[in-house]
Design a protein around this motif. Structure first.
Motif, PDB file in Angstrom:
ATOM      1  N   ASP A 124      69.214  33.548  16.193  1.00  0.00           N
ATOM      2  CA  ASP A 124      69.279  34.537  15.105  1.00  0.00           C
ATOM      3  C   ASP A 124      68.703  35.887  15.502  1.00  0.00           C
ATOM      4  OD1 ASP A 124      66.502  34.200  14.932  1.00  0.00           O
ATOM      5  OD2 ASP A 124      66.626  32.902  13.174  1.00  0.00           O
ATOM      6  N   ARG A 125      68.279  36.012  16.765  1.00  0.00           N
ATOM      7  CA  ARG A 125      67.822  37.300  17.277  1.00  0.00           C
ATOM      8  C   ARG A 125      68.933  38.034  18.026  1.00  0.00           C
ATOM      9  NH1 ARG A 125      62.087  36.876  16.859  1.00  0.00           N
ATOM     10  NH2 ARG A 125      61.783  35.263  15.272  1.00  0.00           N
ATOM     11  N   SER A 126      70.192  37.630  17.782  1.00  0.00           N
ATOM     12  CA  SER A 126      71.347  38.379  18.272  1.00  0.00           C
ATOM     13  C   SER A 126      71.725  38.084  19.715  1.00  0.00           C
ATOM     14  CB  SER A 126      71.114  39.891  18.089  1.00  0.00           C
ATOM     15  OG  SER A 126      72.325  40.589  17.987  1.00  0.00           O
ATOM     16  N   TYR A 127      71.690  36.796  20.092  1.00  0.00           N
ATOM     17  CA  TYR A 127      72.234  36.413  21.390  1.00  0.00           C
ATOM     18  C   TYR A 127      72.760  34.989  21.322  1.00  0.00           C
ATOM     19  CZ  TYR A 127      67.214  35.156  21.929  1.00  0.00           C
ATOM     20  OH  TYR A 127      65.944  34.707  21.731  1.00  0.00           O
ATOM     21  N   LEU A 128      73.631  34.675  22.290  1.00  0.00           N
ATOM     22  CA  LEU A 128      74.380  33.421  22.274  1.00  0.00           C
ATOM     23  C   LEU A 128      74.269  32.747  23.636  1.00  0.00           C
ATOM     24  CD1 LEU A 128      76.416  31.632  20.661  1.00  0.00           C
ATOM     25  CD2 LEU A 128      78.229  33.076  21.609  1.00  0.00           C
ATOM     26  N   ASN A 131      77.287  49.611  15.790  1.00  0.00           N
ATOM     27  CA  ASN A 131      76.406  50.718  16.179  1.00  0.00           C
ATOM     28  C   ASN A 131      75.412  50.332  17.267  1.00  0.00           C
ATOM     29  OD1 ASN A 131      77.523  52.508  14.185  1.00  0.00           O
ATOM     30  ND2 ASN A 131      76.347  51.367  12.631  1.00  0.00           N
ATOM     31  N   GLY A 132      75.556  49.142  17.795  1.00  0.00           N
ATOM     32  CA  GLY A 132      74.652  48.687  18.840  1.00  0.00           C
ATOM     33  C   GLY A 132      73.370  48.059  18.329  1.00  0.00           C
ATOM     34  N   ALA A 133      73.249  47.908  17.009  1.00  0.00           N
ATOM     35  CA  ALA A 133      72.057  47.310  16.416  1.00  0.00           C
ATOM     36  C   ALA A 133      72.160  45.783  16.457  1.00  0.00           C
ATOM     37  CB  ALA A 133      71.884  47.782  14.976  1.00  0.00           C
ATOM     38  N   VAL A 134      71.005  45.117  16.519  1.00  0.00           N
ATOM     39  CA  VAL A 134      70.989  43.655  16.572  1.00  0.00           C
ATOM     40  C   VAL A 134      71.375  43.065  15.228  1.00  0.00           C
ATOM     41  CG1 VAL A 134      69.258  43.598  18.385  1.00  0.00           C
ATOM     42  CG2 VAL A 134      68.535  43.549  15.994  1.00  0.00           C
ATOM     43  N   LEU A 135      71.802  41.812  15.259  1.00  0.00           N
ATOM     44  CA  LEU A 135      72.199  41.081  14.069  1.00  0.00           C
ATOM     45  C   LEU A 135      71.107  40.094  13.671  1.00  0.00           C
ATOM     46  CD1 LEU A 135      75.691  39.926  15.415  1.00  0.00           C
ATOM     47  CD2 LEU A 135      75.220  42.071  14.204  1.00  0.00           C
ATOM     48  N   ASP A 136      71.187  39.610  12.438  1.00  0.00           N
ATOM     49  CA  ASP A 136      70.465  38.402  12.051  1.00  0.00           C
ATOM     50  C   ASP A 136      71.520  37.302  12.070  1.00  0.00           C
ATOM     51  OD1 ASP A 136      68.962  36.374  11.063  1.00  0.00           O
ATOM     52  OD2 ASP A 136      68.274  37.431   9.277  1.00  0.00           O
ATOM     53  N   SER A 141      77.849  39.644   6.942  1.00  0.00           N
ATOM     54  CA  SER A 141      79.097  39.969   7.621  1.00  0.00           C
ATOM     55  C   SER A 141      79.562  38.779   8.438  1.00  0.00           C
ATOM     56  CB  SER A 141      78.890  41.169   8.547  1.00  0.00           C
ATOM     57  OG  SER A 141      77.973  40.824   9.569  1.00  0.00           O
ATOM     58  N   ILE A 142      80.854  38.818   8.796  1.00  0.00           N
ATOM     59  CA  ILE A 142      81.408  37.895   9.787  1.00  0.00           C
ATOM     60  C   ILE A 142      82.223  38.737  10.751  1.00  0.00           C
ATOM     61  CG2 ILE A 142      82.820  35.868  10.244  1.00  0.00           C
ATOM     62  CD1 ILE A 142      82.392  34.990   7.355  1.00  0.00           C
ATOM     63  N   LEU A 169      83.388  33.531  16.053  1.00  0.00           N
ATOM     64  CA  LEU A 169      83.162  34.084  14.724  1.00  0.00           C
ATOM     65  C   LEU A 169      81.688  33.886  14.396  1.00  0.00           C
ATOM     66  CD1 LEU A 169      86.369  32.644  13.075  1.00  0.00           C
ATOM     67  CD2 LEU A 169      85.912  35.071  13.445  1.00  0.00           C
ATOM     68  N   ILE A 170      80.994  34.981  14.083  1.00  0.00           N
ATOM     69  CA  ILE A 170      79.540  34.946  13.946  1.00  0.00           C
ATOM     70  C   ILE A 170      79.128  35.689  12.678  1.00  0.00           C
ATOM     71  CG2 ILE A 170      77.368  35.774  14.963  1.00  0.00           C
ATOM     72  CD1 ILE A 170      78.612  35.263  17.708  1.00  0.00           C
ATOM     73  N   THR A 171      78.281  35.065  11.888  1.00  0.00           N
ATOM     74  CA  THR A 171      77.776  35.709  10.676  1.00  0.00           C
ATOM     75  C   THR A 171      76.465  36.433  10.964  1.00  0.00           C
ATOM     76  OG1 THR A 171      76.352  33.917   9.865  1.00  0.00           O
ATOM     77  CG2 THR A 171      78.701  33.774   9.327  1.00  0.00           C
ATOM     78  N   SER A 172      76.212  37.451  10.162  1.00  0.00           N
ATOM     79  CA  SER A 172      74.892  38.075  10.103  1.00  0.00           C
ATOM     80  C   SER A 172      74.509  38.097   8.630  1.00  0.00           C
ATOM     81  CB  SER A 172      74.916  39.494  10.666  1.00  0.00           C
ATOM     82  OG  SER A 172      73.628  40.074  10.627  1.00  0.00           O
ATOM     83  N   GLU A 173      73.294  37.634   8.316  1.00  0.00           N
ATOM     84  CA  GLU A 173      72.973  37.446   6.899  1.00  0.00           C
ATOM     85  C   GLU A 173      72.275  38.626   6.249  1.00  0.00           C
ATOM     86  OE1 GLU A 173      70.362  34.317   5.846  1.00  0.00           O
ATOM     87  OE2 GLU A 173      68.915  34.718   7.416  1.00  0.00           O
ATOM     88  N   THR A 174      72.065  39.707   6.981  1.00  0.00           N
ATOM     89  CA  THR A 174      71.418  40.857   6.348  1.00  0.00           C
ATOM     90  C   THR A 174      72.404  41.711   5.568  1.00  0.00           C
ATOM     91  OG1 THR A 174      71.656  42.041   8.434  1.00  0.00           O
ATOM     92  CG2 THR A 174      69.514  41.032   7.984  1.00  0.00           C
ATOM     93  N   GLU A 175      73.707  41.598   5.854  1.00  0.00           N
ATOM     94  CA  GLU A 175      74.707  42.446   5.172  1.00  0.00           C
ATOM     95  C   GLU A 175      75.354  41.757   3.958  1.00  0.00           C
ATOM     96  OE1 GLU A 175      76.216  44.430   9.295  1.00  0.00           O
ATOM     97  OE2 GLU A 175      76.138  42.264   9.025  1.00  0.00           O
TER      98      GLU A 175
END
Length: 351
Positions: free
Chosen positions: A86-90, A110-115, A136-137, A128-134
């Motif tokens: 969840d720190r933006s790497y796979l 924008n080059g910012a990390v995801l949750d 988004s998928i 396909l990857i979600t980020s829970e701060t927005e």
């Protein structure tokens, strides 16, 4: 380090049984009983057994990245495991040893990390990857380039754009109906809905492997303090659903359910879910409380109802054998000294 399993015991039992003659039938009965007792010792419930666990990756590093914060798992096209932090790497992990083989960093436009919380490997190998701060998928290439972004219904966006709360949105992600339908699970209820009722949003695949929003379903957790960190589809359209919570001084609660959204009401047009008549929730059946599993020698770094428990957040179905689904779980250690990155291998039988 390989997961601790009963494979050696079972193999030895089978070999012994093969060599027995009629005169040694009593020994065959004894061997069979020993194997049965071993299986019983791994049972969490009549439906689920804990085949083994591994802490081999706990507090390790690979390629300059901390191996932890793992929130989702998927089986890749070559049979290896994709493990999302969840720190933006796979990570790419060996399916048997769990040893990391590759790591790719992720970012938004924008080059910012995801949750980053939910993960699906699509049929073409893209992620396909979600980020829970927005929330988004996004669709990513194998090397981490953004290829697409899915539309999200406005009500599921984080306030003030929508009615969701940051860090309580898209946690689970899975493909159903042979890959035609994508489903994301909200972790907790959105504003205006009754606490404990979470929304499962679906998208239908369109031309060019894009997805458009489709039906939405309501799922009720056993307790409003529990959230939904992961969902995984079974071939018949039912879901394995994890419910999870944490109480300071007590520890984690983690339960595994079999859920059926196929006859649930489409709630996409219902503004507030308050338990009103006429809304059919996703039906569910408890498969096991992970606290009921044997500890198998596991230790905990903080109070837990069972030392094998930790902050379990990721889940993937890895195959099927002897009438049971093989399911792999992973805990998110939050890069915290009192939590553990732990993998669990389960056998899950469903009717």
């Amino acid at each position: 380090m390989r997961l601790r399993t009963v494979l050696a015991t079972v193999t030895a039992g089978l070999a012994a049984a093969t060599c027995l003659s009629a005169a040694g039938s009593a020994n065959a009965v004894a061997t069979g009983t020993a194997v049965a007792n071993t299986a019983a010792a791994h049972a969490c419930s009549p439906s689920v057994s804990l085949d083994g666990f591994s802490d081999a990756l706990d507090k390790t590093t690979f390629g300059g990245y901390f191996v932890g914060n793992l929130s989702a798992l998927a089986v890749d096209q070559d049979g290896s495991l994709a493990a999302l932090a969840d720190r933006s790497y796979l990570f790419d992990l060996d399916a048997q040893t769990l040893a990391p083989k590759k790591v790719v960093g992720l970012a938004d436009e924008n080059g910012a990390v995801l949750d980053s919380e939910g993960l699906v490997v699509d049929r073409d190998g893209t992620r396909l990857i979600t980020s829970e701060t927005e929330p988004s998928i996004r669709r990513y290439s194998v090397d981490g380039k953004i290829l697409d972004r899915l539309p999200v219904p406005p009500s599921l966006l984080v306030s003030p754009a929508g009615r969701a709360t940051t860090n309580q949105t898209f946690e689970g992600l899975t493909l159903l109906n042979g890959g035609r339908t994508l489903l994301a699970s909200m972790e907790y209820a959105i504003s205006g809905d009754t606490a404990g009722i979470v929304r499962f949003q679906t998208w239908q695949r369109t031309k060019g492997d894009h997805f458009e929003p489709s039906a939405q379903y309501a799922y009720r957790t056993d307790d409003p303090t529990l959230g939904v960190p992961e969902v995984q589809a079974l071939p018949d359209g039912r879901l394995l659903v994890l419910e999870r919570g944490f109480t300071s001084g007590v520890g984690n609660a983690v339960r595994l359910f079999l859920a059926d959204p196929r006859h649930a009401t489409d709630t996409s047009g219902i503004e507030n879910l308050t338990g009103q008549a006429g809304v059919r929730l996703v039906r569910k059946t408890l498969l096991t409380d992970i606290a009921s599993c044997p500890s198998l020698g596991a230790t905990a770094k903080q109070p837990q109802p069972n030392p094998v428990l930790d902050n379990i957040e990721g889940m993937v179905v890895t195959g099927r054998a002897k009438g049971a689904y093989k399911v792999l779980l992973v805990s998110d250690d939050n890069q915290n000294a009192v939590q553990t990155t732990r993998f669990y291998r389960l056998s899950v039988r469903v009717r």
